[in-house]
Enzyme design. Structure first.
Site, PDB file in Angstrom:
ATOM      1  N   GLU A  12       0.967  -1.278   0.048  1.00 46.91           N
ATOM      2  CA  GLU A  12      -0.289   0.109   0.019  1.00 46.91           C
ATOM      3  C   GLU A  12       0.788   1.118  -0.137  1.00 46.91           C
ATOM      4  O   GLU A  12       1.611   1.520   1.152  1.00 46.91           O
ATOM      5  CB  GLU A  12      -1.057  -0.079   1.140  1.00 46.91           C
ATOM      6  CG  GLU A  12      -1.931   1.176   1.236  1.00 46.91           C
ATOM      7  CD  GLU A  12      -2.653   0.959   2.656  1.00 46.91           C
ATOM      8  OE1 GLU A  12      -2.981   2.071   3.172  1.00 46.91           O
ATOM      9  OE2 GLU A  12      -3.215  -0.097   3.014  1.00 46.91           O
TER      10      GLU A  12
ATOM     11  N   CYS B 221      -1.282   9.497   2.117  1.00 51.90           N
ATOM     12  CA  CYS B 221      -0.978   8.777   0.763  1.00 51.90           C
ATOM     13  C   CYS B 221      -1.919   9.328  -0.232  1.00 51.90           C
ATOM     14  O   CYS B 221      -1.799   9.323  -1.327  1.00 51.90           O
ATOM     15  CB  CYS B 221      -0.691   7.504   0.902  1.00 51.90           C
ATOM     16  SG  CYS B 221      -2.290   6.353   1.602  1.00 51.90           S
TER      17      CYS B 221
END
Length: 472
Positions: free
Chosen positions: A229, A262
């Site tokens: 991820e 992110c």
């Protein structure tokens, strides 16, 4: 063993210190995890569900204390770390549902008996956690992994060991069998020892550069499941709408968590017209009003410092390089007077027509690009090697239909911040943003592998298939 310490980035106060695990300690933890795996995997799923529900109860009882630990260690305001704890608590129920739906057992009657689908755990999972959501993000790997029957060795970020220890204490209070969940504290050397060790899976949340490194070193270890991820250089296209509402959405997308998500919007794409100009002006004016401060201050800040003074210095250097390339400064990216060197103000640059690197800058720094039409907006949005999140602000259904179809991202939102994502849905990206193993609700997929079986109560019925096809 060497000493590991973490500090409050807002004040510089020591938060935690302890020994970093060396290679021998990591190997010992992995050996304990392998020893514990068979019995844990053999438990009925109901028993593992009971264990994670006990963990949930501990989190609920300690949520205020753990939220304060996260705030002290990351600098994030309490409103945000309390939300992080709520996500950690909510993850347990979502993971139980996902385990049953996506990795449970299914049977289909057949003429000879049944076709049965089961799922089996991989073994020992190594989990490497990030600093920005040091509780929620590793929790999103750990809970599904344990539910599936894996054992876990967890290394928190070296920037947030106190949060990792608080999680380990919660799992200890949940009374898991010895060796099922373990923590190893440390920096790069500890992580390298864990990754190089005897593991069956690596579940990682972090930078694209680290993800690329793991892809390379695991190329010859196909037996290890790898779930990445990673970050993103995320686009937000704002095409029409109420200026105040749109500007608020942009600020939330780009600057929340001091830009350390992110999924933050790094690139704002607007039409090269009066609306686009007015929007950029409104965003800049709103950014000027954001309250910046320490996590415990009154009035409560909207965001705090970056994770460290070093992180702030690195981001300032990248801002300066963009200006050197020709970017026009709309709002300068600088420190905050009277605060530690980890504090920064939101920065805004106009990079229209400027050749800028396709990179994630993990800070509250937004780059504006003005385009002549919507075709150019989509092309600009997709002009990245990343593919985590993207957003469109528009009341035009036809534009949304195009955008959601043509965007190359795993999370694509309309008239909502790019940072919005539901725990009941997958979360992940493509390109340099991941390796096609999204987390959140889909974490169950990479925490177990499918086993398909044909089953009959007896061996009868097989000889008939050869009737007339055998010599005398």
């Amino acid at each position: 063993m060497s000493l590991l310490q973490s500090f409050d980035p807002a004040s510089g106060a020591l938060v935690w210190e302890g020994e970093a695990a060396n290679a021998a300690a990591v190997d010992a933890a992995l050996a304990r995890a392998h020893a514990a795996f068979p019995a844990w995997a053999a438990l009925p799923i109901a028993a593992r569900v009971e264990a994670v529900l006990r963990y949930k109860a501990v989190l609920e009882a300690r949520k205020d204390t753990i939220a304060e630990v996260i705030s002290r260690e990351t600098g994030k305001p309490l409103w945000e770390t309390r939300a992080e704890l709520a996500s950690m608590i909510g993850k347990v129920g979502l993971s139980i549902t996902a385990q049953a739906e996506r990795a449970g057992e299914k049977r289909q009657d057949m003429p000879f008996g049944a076709a049965v689908l089961r799922h089996r755990p991989h073994g020992v999972m190594a989990v490497l956690g990030p600093f920005n959501f040091p509780g929620h993000l590793p929790n999103g790997h750990i809970v599904p992994a344990l539910l599936a029957g894996n054992t876990v060795v967890f290394k928190p970020s070296e920037m947030t060991p106190a949060t990792g220890q608080a999680m380990a204490d919660a799992w200890a209070e949940a009374d898991l069998p010895e060796g099922v969940f373990q923590i190893v504290q440390g920096a790069r050397a500890t992580g390298e020892a864990l990754v190089a060790g005897h593991i069956d899976g690596l579940l990682f949340t972090g930078s694209a550069g680290a993800g690329a490194h793991f892809r390379r070193i695991f190329a010859d270890r196909p037996d290890v499941i790898l779930a990445l991820e990673l970050g993103g250089n995320n686009p937000l296209v704002v095409w029409d709408g109420d200026l105040d509402e749109a500007a608020s959405l942009v600020v939330q997308s780009s600057f929340i968590t001091t830009g350390q998500r992110c999924s933050c919007a790094r690139r704002l794409i607007v039409p090269d017209n009066q609306f686009g100009t007015a929007l950029v002006d409104a965003v800049a004016a709103l950014a000027d009003r954001v309250i910046i401060g320490e996590w415990h201050e009154t009035p409560e800040p909207w965001f705090g410092p970056l994770i460290s003074a070093d992180a702030a210095a690195a981001a300032k250097a990248r801002f300066a390089r963009l200006v050197e390339r020709g970017a026009a400064v709309i709002r300068t990216f600088e420190g905050v007077e009277g605060r530690s060197d980890a504090f920064v103000t939101p920065g805004i640059l106009d990079v229209t027509g400027v050749d800028v690197p396709d990179e994630e800058i993990f800070a509250p720094l937004m780059q504006v690009t003005r385009v002549p039409d919507f075709d150019a907006a989509i092309a600009a949005a997709n002009a990245t090697r990343f593919g985590l999140s993207a957003g469109l602000v528009s009341a035009d259904d036809a534009l949304w239909d195009r955008f959601v179809l043509e965007s190359r991202a795993g999370v694509v939102n309309r008239n909502r911040p790019t940072t919005g994502a539901a725990g009941s849905m997958p979360f992940g990206g493509l390109g340099d943003s991941g390796n096609h193993r999204p987390s959140a609700y889909y974490a169950a997929d990479y925490c177990a592998y499918p086993v398909a079986s044909f089953e009959a109560a007896s061996v009868t019925g097989n000889s008939g298939a050869l009737a007339g096809k055998l010599s005398a």
